[in-house]
Design an enzyme around this catalytic site. Sequence first.
Site, short mmCIF file in Angstrom:
data_model
loop_
_atom_site.label_atom_id
_atom_site.label_comp_id
_atom_site.label_asym_id
_atom_site.label_seq_id
_atom_site.Cartn_x
_atom_site.Cartn_y
_atom_site.Cartn_z
N SER A 74 41.56 -28.20 1.71
CA SER A 74 42.08 -29.56 1.50
C SER A 74 41.22 -30.34 0.52
O SER A 74 41.71 -31.25 -0.15
CB SER A 74 42.19 -30.30 2.84
OG SER A 74 40.94 -30.39 3.49
N ALA A 75 39.94 -29.99 0.41
CA ALA A 75 39.08 -30.66 -0.57
C ALA A 75 39.57 -30.39 -1.99
O ALA A 75 39.55 -31.29 -2.85
CB ALA A 75 37.64 -30.17 -0.42
N ASP A 82 40.69 -34.47 8.32
CA ASP A 82 39.88 -34.00 7.19
C ASP A 82 40.29 -34.68 5.90
O ASP A 82 39.45 -35.04 5.07
CB ASP A 82 40.03 -32.49 7.02
CG ASP A 82 39.42 -31.70 8.17
OD1 ASP A 82 38.68 -32.30 8.96
OD2 ASP A 82 39.71 -30.49 8.28
#
Length: 271
Positions: free
Chosen positions: A41-42, A85
């Site tokens: 997801s980063a 996140d």
Amino acid sequence: MAICKIFHNHCKDNNISLHEGNFKLSYDTNIPRQTGLSGSSAIVCAALSCLLDFYQVRHLIKVEVRPNLILNAEKELGIVAGLQDRVAQVYGGLVYMDFDKKSMEELGHGKYTPMDPDLLPPLYLIYAENPSDSGKVHSTVRQRWLNGDEFIISSMKEVADIALEGRTALIEKDYTKLADLMNRNFDLRRQMFGDEALGAMNIEMVEIARHVGAASKFTGSGGAVVVFCPEGPSQASLLEDACKTAGFAFLPIQVMSSRLSQDDLETMSTR
């Protein structure tokens, strides 16, 4: 490509004009794979940030909805995950997240409150050099939640309450309370998921920290744990030696301040 599609659709649905032009998008990452550190997801979050800047629409897309865009892109790829996140990555720094039912239903997102990272005590990261797949941990609990399992629902509520208590503990700098809450968080996860789902290696990382009297919990779904050593550097040194013996990486955590720009801040509902 998934985030490009989601970004384009969001702009189209909200009458946000995008200028013509081509671009090349590439990436590199130093986030260890499959360690519960949100590596995938980063990358998606970074790609979204590039799109916001390339099309100069950062001021037109609310900070609060960006985690949803990232999550929707991952859903396109069949990834099962939640918003937490993505919120942390979009906001940066330290963020308190409240996913109350009313906000989620009416706004489509939670209420996110940036906090001062300096409220945090020194924290450490333990992660496995040869991690397991963190995605497996979610499987049965998610289905039990959807099936209305009372134990799972009540336990998840307690997890949410721990977050609220944790916010208060940080504001009051009650780090003894914070340590208790960290341990309780993991205990609840263990009760819900069971040892087989969590995996022996993940449990070992937590227990190594607890063996020296430190508080610990997963950073995400497994593969890494965040640790607080209430007795200070000497305790951290003992833990570092124990991790080295067990074959785990041990690093101090540096929480960076939020990187949100003025344009970003002006899109937020609350500041």
